[in-house]
Enzyme design. Structure first.
Site, PDB file in Angstrom:
ATOM      1  CG  HIS A 168       0.163   5.870  -1.000  1.00  0.00           C
ATOM      2  ND1 HIS A 168      -0.957   6.168  -1.742  1.00  0.00           N
ATOM      3  CD2 HIS A 168      -0.313   5.390   0.191  1.00  0.00           C
ATOM      4  CE1 HIS A 168      -2.037   5.881  -1.044  1.00  0.00           C
ATOM      5  NE2 HIS A 168      -1.675   5.400   0.127  1.00  0.00           N
ATOM      6  CG  HIS A 173      -1.830   1.155   1.334  1.00  0.00           C
ATOM      7  ND1 HIS A 173      -3.167   1.080   0.998  1.00  0.00           N
ATOM      8  CD2 HIS A 173      -1.625   2.438   1.737  1.00  0.00           C
ATOM      9  CE1 HIS A 173      -3.733   2.259   1.187  1.00  0.00           C
ATOM     10  NE2 HIS A 173      -2.814   3.103   1.640  1.00  0.00           N
ATOM     11  CD  GLU A 174       1.443   3.531   3.717  1.00  0.00           C
ATOM     12  OE1 GLU A 174       1.711   4.648   3.212  1.00  0.00           O
ATOM     13  OE2 GLU A 174       0.365   3.299   4.299  1.00  0.00           O
TER      14      GLU A 174
END
Length: 224
Positions: A30, A26-27
């Protein structure tokens, strides 16, 4: 140690294992999209990596393991570094949930393939359970992060449609909104809406991977 205690320990173990994948993916998503769009802040700070230690917040990780809901260290992003600040922020924000949904899709796909092709055993049953948790937790993270309120990713996506003044007004109260949402969550007031959204995504994943079921049934001579 009773059966319930063993089951609880198994759940904690599975959440911890899933967390090692779900949060970094997820990170890092980003950070990747942010860098591609012109803001390399997260990349420069070592966040464009799948190393869990680069992303974990201790309290957020513990909450993930023991409650099923957690968070990571936020990826630093500066809208002013994008050619299109609103669009850049929205795409960067959307990258995290989209990455989680892709992991959920692959997990369901692998689950079905292994379920149909491998003989049952303790090891295979554990692997299938792990894939089930991988799919469900990644789905949950995607849905939860798409809530259109600060500080969740959904609020950054909504900025495309909000006047700038309204958005910055909301951001002033980001910390209080965050606390309020978690209180509503732990008190159960968001259970209904989140349940419906999670089920909708889960139904989509089942449909998107239904070609595996159809192929297996066709080989077995069973009409569907």
């Amino acid at each position: 140690m009773g059966l319930m205690d063993k089951r609880t320990l198994l759940v904690w173990l599975l959440r911890a294992l899933v967390m090692l994948v779900a949060i970094p993916v997820h990170e890092a998503a980003h950070a990747l999209v942010s860098a591609k769009l012109g803001d390399t802040t997260a990349k420069d700070r070592g966040r464009l990596t799948l190393n869990p230690m680069a992303h974990f917040d201790l309290l957020g990780a513990l909450c993930m393991i023991f409650t099923g809901i957690g968070w990571a260290k936020p990826v630093p992003t500066y809208a002013s570094r994008f050619k299109n600040p609103k669009g850049g922020m929205a795409l960067t924000a959307a990258a995290g949930p989209v990455a989680n949904l892709l992991v959920a899709f692959v997990s369901v796909l692998l689950y079905k393939i292994l379920y149909y092709t491998l003989p049952a055993s303790a090891a295979i049953n554990f692997l299938l359970l792990f894939l089930e948790y991988m799919a469900s937790i990644n789905t949950m993270l995607a849905v939860f992060n798409l809530l259109p309120v600060p500080p969740f990713d959904g609020s950054r996506i909504v900025t495309v449609f909000l006047p700038q003044r309204t958005y910055f007004k909301l951001m002033q109260y980001e910390r209080y909104i965050f606390i309020a949402v978690f209180l509503l969550l732990f008190l159960g007031f968001l259970d209904g809406p989140l349940y419906l959204l999670n089920n909708a995504v889960w139904d989509f994943l089942m449909w998107a991977t239904s070609f595996v079921d159809k192929a297996v049934f066709a080989l077995a001579g069973v009409s569907v």
